[in-house]
Design an enzyme around this catalytic site. Sequence first.
Site, PDB file in Angstrom:
ATOM      1  N   ASP A 154      -4.591  10.487  10.211  1.00  0.00           N
ATOM      2  CA  ASP A 154      -3.331   9.881  10.630  1.00  0.00           C
ATOM      3  C   ASP A 154      -2.768  10.470  11.907  1.00  0.00           C
ATOM      4  O   ASP A 154      -2.842  11.671  12.140  1.00  0.00           O
ATOM      5  CB  ASP A 154      -2.296   9.999   9.511  1.00  0.00           C
ATOM      6  CG  ASP A 154      -2.610   9.054   8.367  1.00  0.00           C
ATOM      7  OD1 ASP A 154      -2.685   7.837   8.629  1.00  0.00           O
ATOM      8  OD2 ASP A 154      -2.819   9.524   7.228  1.00  0.00           O
ATOM      9  N   GLU A 189       0.867  -1.181   0.000  1.00  0.00           N
ATOM     10  CA  GLU A 189       0.000   0.000   0.000  1.00  0.00           C
ATOM     11  C   GLU A 189       0.909   1.237   0.000  1.00  0.00           C
ATOM     12  O   GLU A 189       1.582   1.508   0.989  1.00  0.00           O
ATOM     13  CB  GLU A 189      -0.804  -0.040   1.292  1.00  0.00           C
ATOM     14  CG  GLU A 189      -2.196   0.495   1.201  1.00  0.00           C
ATOM     15  CD  GLU A 189      -2.865   0.363   2.568  1.00  0.00           C
ATOM     16  OE1 GLU A 189      -2.909   1.366   3.271  1.00  0.00           O
ATOM     17  OE2 GLU A 189      -3.326  -0.754   2.921  1.00  0.00           O
TER      18      GLU A 189
END
Lengths: 257, 392
Positions: A57, A46
């Site tokens: 995040d 990924e």
Amino acid sequence: MNRIHTLFQNKKERVLSIYFTAGFPELEDTLPVMQAIQNAGADIIEIGVPYSDPIADGPTIQDSNMIALENGMSLKKLFEQLNTMRESISIPVVIMGYLNPIIQYGMEAFCKKCQELGIDGLILPDLPVQQYLEEYQELFEKYGLANTFLISPQTSEKRILEIDQNSDGFIYMVSSHSITGAKSGISEEQIVYFKRVKDMNLKNPRLIGFGISDSETFTKASTYSNGAIIGSAFIKVIKDSKNLAEDIKNYIQSVIQ
Amino acid sequence: MIKVDEKGFYGKFGGAYIPEMLHPNIEELRENYEQIVATDEFQKEFKSLLKDYVGRPTPLYFAERMSQKYGAKIYFKREDLCHTGAHKVNNTVGQIILAKKLGKKRIIAETGAGQHGVATATVCALMGMDCTIYMGALDIQRQRPNVERMKILGAKVVPATSGSQTLKDATNEAMRQWINNPVDTHYIIGSVVGPHPYPEMVARFQSVISEEIKWQLKEKEGTENPDLVIACVGGGSNAAGTFYHYYNVPQVRLIAAEAAGLGISSGKSAATTVLGTPGVLHGSKTLLMQTEDGQVVEPHSISAGLDYPGIGPVHAHLFDIGRAEFVAVEDEDAMKAGIELSRMEGIIPAIETAHAIHALNMIEYRKDDIIVINLSGRGDKDLDTYIKWGGY
């Protein structure tokens, strides 16, 4: 056939997907990191496209995004680096990125380029289902890109079914109420959620991400799904690595042992 | 007709581009807010707090000396006289009542200049709710008095240390914390930004500004409609409130003053409509200052409250269709306008607000036009910046 579909046809359990940020720790590390991930035995790569404002995040991936941007990473640069990717990478490759840099690149140009380079799928965390259906589904299909949506413990059953209906490839199960890298370990409450979704018998395979960091959490997550995704913990491994290939191999093998 | 559509768009701008983890929170809000806000119970509590706690209606003040100087009838809408010193509290009062009705126990918010943080900490104290404010580390340094005010009011102030360490990063951090605490927490966004329904909800709570201007001007001038209304725009909450009841009254010109910082082409600016292109930030599609590669640019303005790389989607739309006129005011000109207002009317404005005052020098109007300028906030919090600038 899309490599993601082939993968899940042949492997139903303990699928390991590794997230890393493109251009991190050094600008030209992108391809070597991918090769090391593949050689160590992971199943999916990924690639994270760095962004200035990654709202889903935690600090680890925020930092890797900032460093990659300072290194000069951009979508254009990434596509240059991936030009010869398929000469050495045979496992599925997914691009994970926030919407804005992709919109600036141009969504159709982006999808077309992904297809040319042999990218198999996309994870765009801030692209909502409705917008995908209205604006982008046709494009993704035209260029053979499998689209992955996220679900969280808060996602209603009705919405999970809707997401399953409109997903192609796999479903990304966010393991807890959290941003990336925020929590470690897996609680009883999370297992209840994993089981609940497992029992829904969705048509798409499920990978569990956020909070997966080692063999124990990987194995636990894999018990209730088709496998798991590691991001922040992997970023920590490569951050100060003096020998990327070796450290990546040791880490991934310690997880899948 | 300027109105948000069902999907949360104003023309091409708006929407709800959020990670799935936030979907349930936003959905809960979207499904419930209109219904709750429409109830008599909500309206009664909201109006009563605006009146007795905030101090509304705020005066519409005819500024005689400024009027003489500029050759127009200049009125100031005195939002600077609101409790806590700025218009921000109109919205936090509305949202805290909403949060209570939704059964939330904790409040989080972002803040730039600290005005929204103070307004949030204030209503949390009033309602006895736990309060955490995210503020850029750089803003914490330059808005010290507001940081201390929030702490005195019992709020926790958490520095956002990523990126440019200003408002956009504080907003990122607040969104992350909402993802981490989705069930018991309400996020009070302070401007007309963020995913639908926030931009419209905040604009509605701020629309009391233009609602009052209408009847107050009717009393003074015999008409509800001025020729021009002027407001400064960072994210755009005071401008949205000032424009709201005039969106669809075409004879009223809407003037928005953005921050040009050190100058449009200096690389140190926050003039979004000049320098921005369409993009997605903080959950909505809007005009955004960004690089070719889609990375958000760090803005600059001497005023922390205008230091934001985007504008609310409604303003992007007003700009796009030419309904509002945008001017870009440089730091130095804004500071001078702040001094001018202080010397001519005895009102020291917030530096954000001073941008709107300077707009008078940048637009054309007819002699004796009625101009209403929204005095969004007072300058107490900016004394350090005034002192450092020193040009008085």
